[in-house]
Design an enzyme around this catalytic site. Structure first.
Site, mmCIF file in Angstrom:
data_model
loop_
_atom_site.group_PDB
_atom_site.id
_atom_site.type_symbol
_atom_site.label_atom_id
_atom_site.label_comp_id
_atom_site.label_asym_id
_atom_site.label_seq_id
_atom_site.Cartn_x
_atom_site.Cartn_y
_atom_site.Cartn_z
ATOM 1 C CB SER A 1 15.704 16.029 -0.963
ATOM 2 O OG SER A 1 16.140 17.339 -0.709
ATOM 3 C CD GLN B 1 17.816 10.125 -7.788
ATOM 4 O OE1 GLN B 1 17.508 9.395 -8.723
ATOM 5 N NE2 GLN B 1 17.801 11.435 -7.899
ATOM 6 N NE ARG C 1 21.645 19.530 -0.134
ATOM 7 C CZ ARG C 1 22.916 19.189 -0.064
ATOM 8 N NH1 ARG C 1 23.558 19.263 1.089
ATOM 9 N NH2 ARG C 1 23.567 18.791 -1.144
ATOM 10 N N GLY C 2 17.181 22.052 -1.117
ATOM 11 C CA GLY C 2 17.091 22.124 -2.579
ATOM 12 C C GLY C 2 15.672 21.851 -3.026
ATOM 13 C CD GLU C 3 15.039 23.862 -6.255
ATOM 14 O OE1 GLU C 3 15.830 23.393 -7.091
ATOM 15 O OE2 GLU C 3 15.267 24.897 -5.616
ATOM 16 C CE1 TYR D 1 22.131 22.890 -0.334
ATOM 17 C CE2 TYR D 1 20.179 24.010 0.498
ATOM 18 C CZ TYR D 1 20.834 23.329 -0.507
ATOM 19 O OH TYR D 1 20.185 23.076 -1.682
ATOM 20 C CG ASP E 1 21.637 21.451 -11.083
ATOM 21 O OD1 ASP E 1 20.529 21.968 -10.907
ATOM 22 O OD2 ASP E 1 22.708 22.019 -10.805
HETATM 23 O O1 TRH Z 1 21.732 18.733 -3.488
HETATM 24 P P1 TRH Z 1 20.755 19.834 -3.462
HETATM 25 O O2 TRH Z 1 21.048 20.892 -2.504
HETATM 26 O O3 TRH Z 1 20.590 20.429 -4.897
HETATM 27 C C1 TRH Z 1 20.595 21.812 -5.125
HETATM 28 C C2 TRH Z 1 19.231 22.317 -5.479
HETATM 29 O O4 TRH Z 1 18.545 21.537 -6.408
HETATM 30 C C3 TRH Z 1 19.353 23.739 -5.980
HETATM 31 O O5 TRH Z 1 18.146 24.236 -6.432
HETATM 32 C C4 TRH Z 1 20.357 23.807 -7.097
HETATM 33 O O6 TRH Z 1 20.451 25.043 -7.600
HETATM 34 C C5 TRH Z 1 21.667 23.365 -6.540
HETATM 35 O O7 TRH Z 1 21.553 22.026 -6.147
HETATM 36 C C6 TRH Z 1 22.782 23.510 -7.552
HETATM 37 O O8 TRH Z 1 19.285 19.280 -3.098
HETATM 38 P P2 TRH Z 1 18.235 18.400 -3.905
HETATM 39 O O9 TRH Z 1 17.634 19.196 -5.014
HETATM 40 O O10 TRH Z 1 17.323 17.836 -2.926
HETATM 41 O O11 TRH Z 1 19.087 17.218 -4.530
HETATM 42 C C7 TRH Z 1 19.594 16.170 -3.756
HETATM 43 C C8 TRH Z 1 19.517 14.883 -4.546
HETATM 44 O O12 TRH Z 1 20.238 13.864 -3.872
HETATM 45 C C9 TRH Z 1 18.095 14.369 -4.706
HETATM 46 O O13 TRH Z 1 17.938 13.758 -5.965
HETATM 47 C C10 TRH Z 1 17.989 13.306 -3.612
HETATM 48 C C11 TRH Z 1 19.376 12.755 -3.657
HETATM 49 N N1 TRH Z 1 19.863 12.056 -2.457
HETATM 50 C C12 TRH Z 1 20.179 10.728 -2.581
HETATM 51 O O14 TRH Z 1 20.021 10.137 -3.656
HETATM 52 N N2 TRH Z 1 20.700 10.093 -1.495
HETATM 53 C C13 TRH Z 1 20.889 10.692 -0.297
HETATM 54 O O15 TRH Z 1 21.370 10.052 0.668
HETATM 55 C C14 TRH Z 1 20.518 12.066 -0.196
HETATM 56 C C15 TRH Z 1 20.710 12.764 1.134
HETATM 57 C C16 TRH Z 1 20.015 12.715 -1.282
#
Ligand code: TRH
Length: 381
Positions: A278, A258, A274-276, A196, A19
């Site tokens: 990434s 990021q 994972r999620g959206e 996860y 989010d």
């Molecule tokens: O962390 P997430 O599992 O987020 C999830 C999903 O978005 C899901 O739909 C939502 O409902 C839930 O959260 C509450 O996965 P996502 O979406 O990939 O987000 C990870 C963020 O972290 C993304 O912006 C990339 C960032 N990231 C870094 O900045 N550095 C890192 O080392 C890693 C591994 C990720």
């Protein structure tokens, strides 16, 4: 400044980082590329910090990259609403803020930014209005997506050029690895592993350890760490630790800011995401990926996963498509990933080339920030 230049984005951190990851990316882009005044209201600054270390979690207001970051606390302070209000992922605006929106003339444009999905129904729902049951306000649903009839995907200006320059520049990559304290062997497959909790991780690490192909696995701190720790039979692994078993070397990374995470995706030959957010960044990396979808209680994620796979596998030979789908399904099911890898590996060359080609079509679509700005401007008229 023209009407509609002030935007408020509201974000609650449910769990994980998606989010805040998406809203922070969007906020920065709206400022940098569209010259907007953006306030980002976040209820959990501590969860924001890993992906943006410059955040001070103790400040109620701070400016970062031109974005005003406000700590969203309860009770919500009196604040004049912006002309455009983005409610991310149905996070529910504060009641006093909603009342202030209703009292404005003209009314603000109110958009609920939805989660990304490749499902077909998204096209029909993107942009639909929903009048508030009591207040004279209308909320619009904005769906990111993979087609021109959806809200698009975030892709900041210059991203592809920066990615290609990095991938063509061995010195830049060597600097990147050195900055992480990692020395990849030239012949090793570099794998980033973000996901996860997943019982399939042990069998996958096992098959890599016993395989003929050297694998360097980069594990950013995530929910997978305890299971990986158990696999290596140690009591605790922390960022900087490295372990080897057979042909597998595993290196634990800190959670990266990021932009550095993007570089990790660009530098690896296979990315588990994972999620959206990434997922989208791994697509833009033009490298093969394995997606662990965010699990939903009613199993709604299964349809979402199948919809994306159907889209992503278009253009692959049937054998490679099956190998890819089997591997992704095994990873998401938490079993069978070791066996599925053995078949997937046979098709790596085709899947690698596909990852480069597949995003060509996506890159022709308008980027989500630009599309959202146009969408909101059209509602302001
Ligand atoms: O962390 P997430 O599992 O987020 C999830 C999903 O978005 C899901 O739909 C939502 O409902 C839930 O959260 C509450 O996965 P996502 O979406 O990939 O987000 C990870 C963020 O972290 C993304 O912006 C990339 C960032 N990231 C870094 O900045 N550095 C890192 O080392 C890693 C591994 C990720």
């Amino acid at each position: 400044m023209a009407a509609g230049c002030n935007w408020d984005i509201f974000c609650t951190v449910v769990d994980n980082y998606g989010d805040i990851g998406v809203t922070w990316r969007l906020a920065r882009q709206l400022v940098a590329e569209h010259g907007l005044n953006v306030r980002l209201w976040v209820d959990d600054l501590a969860s924001f910090q890993p992906l943006c270390p410059a955040i001070n979690p103790n400040l109620s207001e701070q400016s970062l990259d031109g974005v005003t970051v406000r700590h969203w606390i309860s009770p919500f302070p009196d604040a004049a609403p912006a002309a455009v209000v983005i409610e991310a992922f149905s996070c529910e605006l504060p009641q006093n803020y909603l009342a202030a929106m209703a009292a404005m003339q003209p009314k603000p444009v109110w958009v609920n930014l939805e989660y990304l999905s490749a499902e077909d129904w998204v096209e029909g729902c993107h942009g639909l209005p929903s009048p508030h049951p009591r207040l004279p306000l209308t909320r619009h649903f904005y769906f990111p997506g993979f087609t021109t009839h959806t809200g698009g995907l975030l892709h900041e200006a210059g991203l592809t050029e920066r990615r290609m320059a990095f991938q063509r520049d061995p010195a830049a990559q060597a600097d990147f690895w050195a900055s992480l304290g990692v020395k990849p062997a030239p012949d090793a497959l570099r794998v980033s592993l973000f996901g996860y909790e997943n019982p399939a991780v042990a069998e996958l690490l096992g098959v890599w350890a016993e395989g003929a192909l050297p694998v360097l696995c980069l594990l950013p701190e995530s929910k997978l760490l305890p299971q990986v720790t158990t696999f290596f039979g140690v009591t605790g692994l922390i960022p900087g630790d490295q372990r080897q078993r057979g042909n597998l070397i595993l290196h634990v990374l800190p959670f990266l800011p990021q932009p550095r995470y993007d570089e990790l995706l660009w530098a690896c030959g296979l990315n588990f995401v994972r999620g959206e957010d990434s997922l989208v960044r791994a697509l833009w990396a033009a490298r093969p990926l394995v997606w662990h979808i965010y699990p939903q209680q009613d199993d709604a994620h299964r349809a979402k996963l199948s919809a994306f796979l159907a889209r992503y596998c278009a253009g692959l030979s049937p054998l490679a498509a099956t190998a890819l789908q089997d591997f992704w399904h095994a990873w998401n099911a938490g079993k069978g990933a070791g066996l599925a890898w053995v078949n997937y590996r046979q098709h790596r060359a085709e899947i690698d080339a596909h990852a480069v080609r597949w995003i060509d079509g996506l890159l022709k679509n308008e980027d989500m920030a630009a599309h959202l700005v146009q969408f909101c401007q059209s509602k302001l008229k």
